[in-house]
Each structure stands twice: as C-alpha cells, then as structure tokens.
Design an enzyme around this catalytic site. Sequence first.
Site, mmCIF file in Angstrom:
data_model
loop_
_atom_site.group_PDB
_atom_site.id
_atom_site.type_symbol
_atom_site.label_atom_id
_atom_site.label_comp_id
_atom_site.label_asym_id
_atom_site.label_seq_id
_atom_site.Cartn_x
_atom_site.Cartn_y
_atom_site.Cartn_z
ATOM 1 N N CYS A 12 5.326 -2.058 33.728
ATOM 2 C CA CYS A 12 5.635 -0.847 33.533
ATOM 3 C C CYS A 12 5.695 0.044 32.458
ATOM 4 O O CYS A 12 4.595 1.054 32.212
ATOM 5 C CB CYS A 12 7.039 -0.691 34.156
HETATM 6 N N1 LIG Z 1 7.416 -5.325 38.371
HETATM 7 C C1 LIG Z 1 8.503 -4.422 38.120
HETATM 8 O O1 LIG Z 1 9.743 -4.598 37.471
HETATM 9 C C2 LIG Z 1 8.432 -3.141 38.552
HETATM 10 C C3 LIG Z 1 9.339 -1.955 38.563
HETATM 11 C C4 LIG Z 1 9.210 -1.042 38.967
HETATM 12 C C5 LIG Z 1 7.813 -0.232 39.472
HETATM 13 N N2 LIG Z 1 7.065 -1.191 39.614
HETATM 14 C C6 LIG Z 1 5.700 -0.966 40.210
HETATM 15 O O2 LIG Z 1 5.650 -1.456 41.653
HETATM 16 C C7 LIG Z 1 4.225 -1.599 41.857
HETATM 17 C C8 LIG Z 1 4.111 -2.901 42.288
HETATM 18 O O3 LIG Z 1 4.352 -3.712 41.106
HETATM 19 P P1 LIG Z 1 4.627 -5.284 41.155
HETATM 20 O O4 LIG Z 1 5.294 -5.570 39.861
HETATM 21 O O5 LIG Z 1 5.347 -5.515 42.414
HETATM 22 O O6 LIG Z 1 3.287 -5.709 41.257
HETATM 23 P P2 LIG Z 1 2.741 -7.488 41.647
HETATM 24 O O7 LIG Z 1 1.341 -7.487 41.172
HETATM 25 O O8 LIG Z 1 3.823 -8.099 41.349
HETATM 26 O O9 LIG Z 1 2.606 -7.159 43.243
HETATM 27 C C9 LIG Z 1 1.751 -6.481 44.034
HETATM 28 C C10 LIG Z 1 1.434 -7.507 45.154
HETATM 29 O O10 LIG Z 1 0.600 -6.328 46.087
HETATM 30 C C11 LIG Z 1 -0.448 -7.439 46.693
HETATM 31 N N3 LIG Z 1 -1.792 -6.531 46.951
HETATM 32 C C12 LIG Z 1 -2.680 -5.933 46.015
HETATM 33 N N4 LIG Z 1 -3.503 -5.073 46.726
HETATM 34 C C13 LIG Z 1 -2.938 -5.292 48.031
HETATM 35 C C14 LIG Z 1 -3.613 -4.423 49.191
HETATM 36 N N5 LIG Z 1 -4.676 -3.730 49.029
HETATM 37 N N6 LIG Z 1 -2.996 -4.550 50.249
HETATM 38 C C15 LIG Z 1 -1.902 -5.496 50.183
HETATM 39 N N7 LIG Z 1 -1.350 -6.114 49.314
HETATM 40 C C16 LIG Z 1 -1.922 -5.902 47.887
HETATM 41 C C17 LIG Z 1 -0.859 -8.407 45.577
HETATM 42 O O11 LIG Z 1 -1.376 -9.365 46.326
HETATM 43 C C18 LIG Z 1 0.581 -8.799 45.035
HETATM 44 O O12 LIG Z 1 1.130 -9.750 46.022
HETATM 45 C C19 LIG Z 1 3.442 -1.247 40.784
HETATM 46 O O13 LIG Z 1 3.222 0.171 40.856
HETATM 47 C C20 LIG Z 1 4.530 -1.324 39.517
HETATM 48 O O14 LIG Z 1 4.323 -0.244 38.481
HETATM 49 C C21 LIG Z 1 6.928 -2.508 39.283
#
Ligand SMILES: NC(=O)c1ccc[n+]([C@@H]2O[C@H](COP(=O)([O-])OP(=O)(O)OC[C@H]3O[C@@H](n4cnc5c(N)ncnc54)[C@H](O)[C@@H]3O)[C@@H](O)[C@H]2O)c1
Length: 449
Positions: free
Chosen positions: A282
Amino acid sequence: MTVELAPMTSPADTLAERIAARTARVAVVGLGYVGLPLAETFAWGGYPVLGFDVDEAKVAKLRRGESYIGHICPERVAELVAGGRFDVTSDPARFVEADAIIICVPTPLGEAREPDLSYIVRTGEAIRPFLRAGQFVVLESTTYPGTTEDLLRPILEESGLKAGRDFFLAYSPEREDPGNRDFATRNIPKVVGGMDETSLRLAVALYEPIVEGVVPVSGTRVAEACKILENTYRAVNIALVNELKQVFAAMGIDVWEVIAAAKTKPFGFQAFYPGPGLGGHCIPVDPFYLTWVAKKYGINTRFIELAGEVNTAMPRYVVERVAEALNDDGKAVKGSSICVLGVAYKKDVDDPRESPAFEILEMLRARGARVSYSDPHIPTLPRMRHHPALRLDSTPLTPEFLARQDCVLIVTDHSAFDYDTIVGHAKLVVDTRNATAKCAAAGCRIVKA
Ligand SMILES: NC(=O)c1ccc[n+]([C@@H]2O[C@H](COP(=O)([O-])OP(=O)(O)OC[C@H]3O[C@@H](n4cnc5c(N)ncnc54)[C@H](O)[C@@H]3O)[C@@H](O)[C@H]2O)c1
C-alpha cells in the site's frame, strides 16, 4: 370487477430484502491479505460467501479448510467451509450465483511506476458474461479516483446491462492492517460511496451488519480519494521522520526519544516512526496512483514525489550506517558476515512484498558481505520480481550463530525475536526500529540507523 395487483418490487428492493434476511450471497474476488479476512467477516456476519480466486493452489487449500495467511487461523477456515458458509471456486460461471460481488484484486505499479489496473480489468471481463439484473458490484482494491465509474463501469456495461438501472455499483476502500491486534475488518469503520443513491443505500445495508460503523460519502470518487489520502498521509509523514532521523543522528540526537517526548502533546501531533524504507502493497504504491492521475489534470504531486525520494533512499542510508559501524570495528563490509533480522515488510506478518530487506540484502551482497537472514514468519525467501538472485533460507538465531556474525541488522522488529539474547551474543547490532531500546545491558555495541 377489481383485480388485486401484487406490488411491483424493483431489483434493488429485492436485493435489499435479501441483504436484510442475510440470504444475499456475497462473492469475494481475490482471496489475498484483504479478500480472505473480508470473506471470513461476511461469513461471520451471516451471509453465505463464495470466494473466488484465479490461483488454483489457493482455491484448493481453502477448500481443504486450510489457510495460507498467518493471521487467519486454519480452524476458522475449516469451520466455515465444513459448515457450508464459505465455498471457494475459480470458476467465473459461478458469478451468476452471487447477489453482491466484492472485488479485492491487486493494484500494483507497472515498470514505469504507472497504475497497473490489469487485474481489475480482467476481473470485470470475467464477471461480465455472468452479470445479471439485480446484482451489486463493489470495488475494494485501492486505486485512483474515477476507476470505479470510468474503468469498471463501462466494462460491466458491455454486457448490455446498465449500471444504476439493472445492476448497482459502489466503491469501498479496504483498511486492513495485517498484524494489528487491536483492529481487524470488523472494528474498522468502512467508508462507502455509491454511483447513485440506490447503490449507496445497498452498500450501507450490505456492510452495516459486519463492521462497526459505515461511513457513507457522496460518491465513488470521494471514497476512492479517501483511501489515497489515508495512505499518502502515512507515506509523507514517514518520509518526514526518516529525514529527521538522518538530521538528528548527525547531531547526536536519538529520533525515537524525540518522538516519544513529542507524542506526550495531547493535541496536534501524531507519532510516525522512521525505518529502513517503506514496504508492503500500500504505502509505497498507492500515492503514485494519485501522481499518475494528477498529471492528467496538469498537476504535479510534489509532496508525494519528495516523500517517495526520501523513503526510497532509506535502504542505502541503512547500508551506509552498517558500513560505518563495521569500519569502527576495523572491518570492511567485504568479507563480513551480516545477518538481517526480519524480511517481512512489517512487524509480525508473513508478507514480504516491497520489503526494503531485499534491497538491503542485495546491496550488502554487492559490496562483498556474506549475508544471511532470520525471519520466523518467512522460512524461505520467495522469488521476488526485482531480486530474482536472492535465494536464501531463514537461519535459526542460536547464541553460536549470533556470536559468529560481524553485524546483526534489525530490519523488521518481529515480536518473536528474543532481543535480550540477540544483544547478549552478537558483537554489533544495527537497529533500524529501536527494537533493542528495552534490552537490559547489552554485551554488544548497538548502533541505531
Ligand atoms: N494488504 C493490505 O494490507 C491492504 C490493505 C488495504 C488495501 N489493500 C488493497 O487491496 C487490494 C488487494 O490487496 P491484497 O494485499 O489482498 O493482495 P494479494 O496479492 O494478497 O491478494 C490478491 C488476490 O487476488 C487474486 N487475483 C489476482 N487476479 C485475480 C483475478 N483476475 N480474479 C480473481 N482473483 C485474482 C490473487 O491470486 C490473490 O490471491 C489491493 O488493491 C491493495 O492495494 C491491501
């Protein structure tokens, strides 16, 4: 003759009734650090949940009732799967079963630090053939203002269905803070913005039963901008203390002591802490989404650029401090044994994404150091896109191992580390997190960096 006509119910009313009765099926797309806890929270709130991920290995694990994220316990996943409240699939055809579809896919930066929205685009395209009247789509991935209505909406409308009439659309930023023991999805207020009044009403109704406090805003753009503000605020303030750390260090002042004193002010000051550089999905990424979109409006985001400059220079600063500390011991970096403690991007998590530890390890190795690392949460370094040559396993921190190191470098201050043992057996500790502050008298030299 009078004919009794049944009252007309709109698709939105039908969906609202299903939400109120908790019979609305919620699909969570992208079961990562954000999606998996969110899916668990929807299930806890009484909704039937369908998890969707393109990663077959993750789907298989979850179906077996296993977890792949340290702070989501496998017993909980197993219980939800066995109880039929959490089903998991990689089959997009099953989107048709969902009443609400929540999108939590990655939003990284591309090679030129431009927003990579390909995951959102692919998700929209996967939903489109199965989109049906009465469904509600919510984007939760962090992104720049305008993404929900300018990018996702047209993709979904290519189905022939119209947003606001046939299906509903909202944005709600995720505020997950992995590893935080005080705040999890349930007790973090949720900001929601709909593309119209109906979408907003549905978003409030959907999230209200699962979180403590829903904060409605006037539209999707405000909700998107809110998330960017939150993370830019952190990036800029961390850069400020990272810069002050360097100035105060040169003046022989301990920045952590200064911050501890400053935070006794009961108003107008919030403590941020310096470190070895930004990490995670992030803070190092999101502000640059705004930078990119601001350029379209002819505006340069100078604060964001400057913060990025200061923060990305931190790993090099840390390496210089290590070199100076070794020099004071009459040693060169070349040939020295240096163990990095903590390669996760932050305390007590198993997520190494964007962690400054990788850059630090690589810079030390390039200078000829014999590098190793120890991290109880990351037994083996995953192959990182920008650091493909770093292939190491975590080393257990025995007193003998610590005593053999020329320098132990604390990059991430996991609670699992026994800092008294570390300072009791190492020769030199370079501490980027003030983790050794509470240690009893050290047998070694401690240098804060
Ligand atoms: N990790 C954090 O602390 C956090 C906090 C707030 C916001 N975010 C935001 O949330 C979003 C997700 O982040 P995250 O950390 O969970 O990512 P992550 O990489 O942990 O998880 C994303 C998941 O999406 C899956 N994926 C990818 N393409 C896909 C598709 N086309 N269809 C279905 N699944 C798909 C991946 O296999 C993975 O399991 C991002 O935009 C991030 O900026 C993350």
